[in-house]
Design a protein around this motif. Sequence first.
Motif, PDB file in Angstrom:
ATOM      1  N   GLN A  11      10.296  -2.681  -5.424  1.00 58.23           N
ATOM      2  CA  GLN A  11      10.773  -2.863  -6.795  1.00 58.23           C
ATOM      3  C   GLN A  11      11.085  -4.330  -7.072  1.00 58.23           C
ATOM      4  N   VAL A  52       3.143   1.333 -12.856  1.00 55.34           N
ATOM      5  CA  VAL A  52       4.214   0.364 -13.085  1.00 55.34           C
ATOM      6  C   VAL A  52       4.654   0.496 -14.535  1.00 55.34           C
ATOM      7  N   ALA A 104       8.160   0.490 -10.310  1.00 52.18           N
ATOM      8  CA  ALA A 104       6.902   0.925  -9.702  1.00 52.18           C
ATOM      9  C   ALA A 104       7.040   2.314  -9.114  1.00 52.18           C
ATOM     10  N   ALA A 147      -0.289   2.247  -7.858  1.00 50.48           N
ATOM     11  CA  ALA A 147       1.067   2.433  -8.387  1.00 50.48           C
ATOM     12  C   ALA A 147       1.027   2.519  -9.899  1.00 50.48           C
ATOM     13  N   MET A 150       7.852  -6.228  -7.544  1.00 56.25           N
ATOM     14  CA  MET A 150       7.282  -5.986  -8.868  1.00 56.25           C
ATOM     15  C   MET A 150       8.063  -6.735  -9.945  1.00 56.25           C
TER      16      MET A 150
END
Length: 353
Positions: A53, A224, A66, A222, A56
């Motif tokens: 996280q 996001v 994510a 993923a 991201m």
Amino acid sequence: MKTDARRRHDPTVRGFASDNYAGAHPEILAALALANGGHQVAYGEDDYTDHLQRIMHSHFGAGAEAFPVFNGTGANVTALQALTDRWGAVICAESAHINVDEGGAPERVGGLKLLTVPTPDGKLTPELIDRQAFGWDDEHRAMPQVVSITQNTELGTVYTVDEIRAIVAHAHGHGMKVHLDGARIANAAASLDVPMRAFTNAAGVDVISFGGTKNGMLFGEAVVVLNPDAVSHMKHLRKLSMQLASKMRFVSVQFEALLAKDLWLRNARHSNAMAQRLAEGVRAVDGVEILHPVQANAVFARLPHDVSRRLQERFRFYFWDEAAGDVRWMCSFDTAEDDVDAFVQALKEEMAR
């Protein structure tokens, strides 16, 4: 430790069929080994997914969250379900992966309607979106709620930052949300030479399907979420869509290896450069036509059908439109200059026959 496993392929053989054909980058394999051993909490409550996280956030801002999943179709179906009501529809290019290459999963699994638009280069525009952006109060028509774009597109073209900003502003102006299928998002950023945030959260995109497998990961993608107000119940939808990995640390640690530093960009720049090298070589061959601008890691070409068939006996690649003689050649993070040069030489030989 002895094993009965044995190598069953020639690791020196590489083709131009798909960036999914490539193996995993050595740094990804090393990360997987690092995450192995001992016990970690399952279903995403592990230390690696927690750290993902923060990674991201460095790319997409502090509000990004994510949700690792198994594959690209799963990412797209889960993301689009989170953005739509049961009566919702998604506007996309006719050539979009969600329309052409996902076996009807958005409709059959996601239960949503795709409203497609023909495009000359794989890219939507506000004007093209308006061909399907109507009828919100018509109960006889699925309600357009999402615009889905692919960056880079299925035809290897790349949206500029301004083009995505215009699409997002137009979609939001109609009360619709924007999903970005980023199976090759790294290639697009490398092509534009901008951070990924420039054409995602900074441009107003609501949700990304973030691709890792085509850029050197072993498995995993993923969802996001950039705008938490745009989605509902992502955690529940991921499970309902059969995309909740029990040993999620092995997906998350791959993203850490890819994104914490610059592996994602190195891999994308290399595959893009190999596509440029391939395009330059192909342009010198009489009778071969390059169909679209080569802006990422794909080259689309038209050549005689019999030449393609003979060439396929020497290198793996796919027809894009067999009736028209159109083919697609993909480059990967592990494509070597010698691979490209050997392919171009083989093409010259087959064209000369």
